[in-house]
Design an enzyme around this catalytic site. Structure first.
Site, PDB file in Angstrom:
ATOM      1  N   CYS A 128      30.537  -6.207 -78.104  1.00  0.00           N
ATOM      2  CA  CYS A 128      31.433  -7.147 -78.798  1.00  0.00           C
ATOM      3  C   CYS A 128      30.686  -8.439 -79.160  1.00  0.00           C
ATOM      4  O   CYS A 128      30.270  -9.186 -78.280  1.00  0.00           O
ATOM      5  CB  CYS A 128      32.620  -7.430 -77.870  1.00  0.00           C
ATOM      6  SG  CYS A 128      33.602  -8.866 -78.288  1.00  0.00           S
TER       7      CYS A 128
ATOM      8  N   CYS B 278      32.277 -11.700 -77.929  1.00  0.00           N
ATOM      9  CA  CYS B 278      32.107 -11.794 -76.471  1.00  0.00           C
ATOM     10  C   CYS B 278      30.746 -12.405 -76.139  1.00  0.00           C
ATOM     11  O   CYS B 278      30.626 -13.206 -75.209  1.00  0.00           O
ATOM     12  CB  CYS B 278      32.211 -10.413 -75.828  1.00  0.00           C
ATOM     13  SG  CYS B 278      33.803  -9.611 -76.089  1.00  0.00           S
TER      14      CYS B 278
END
Length: 98
Positions: free
Chosen positions: A23, A26
């Protein structure tokens, strides 16, 4: 090692970052969370939970998009936010909910 449910029962606020290695947003959060952990040393615990490896916690807290931050105190959810969050905003929320 303590279980997830034991960790979030703490008197000290626990900020949980639900993330995944794949991600992009993230990855952007990682240095922000390090900054929060440093600035609030002793006042907060920061825990990262990989959604691919910890599906039970992900399911229990209905994490549907990442990154998702959840602030727990004594097992209760005090604050929850999805997406990239500015470190100062995180610190404000922790202070407000401690």
């Amino acid at each position: 090692m303590a279980s997830f449910s034991e960790l979030i029962q703490s008197d000290t606020p626990v900020l949980v970052d639900f993330y995944a290695d794949w991600c992009g947003p993230c990855k952007m959060m990682a240095p922000y969370l390090e900054e929060v952990a440093q600035k609030m040393k002793g006042k907060i615990k920061v825990i990262k939970v990989d959604i691919d490896k910890n599906q039970s916690a992900t399911f229990t807290y209905s994490v549907q998009s990442i990154p998702t931050l959840i602030l727990f105190k004594e097992g209760q959810i005090k604050w929850r936010q999805t997406g990239v969050v500015d470190p100062n905003n995180i610190i404000q929320q922790v202070q407000k909910n401690s």
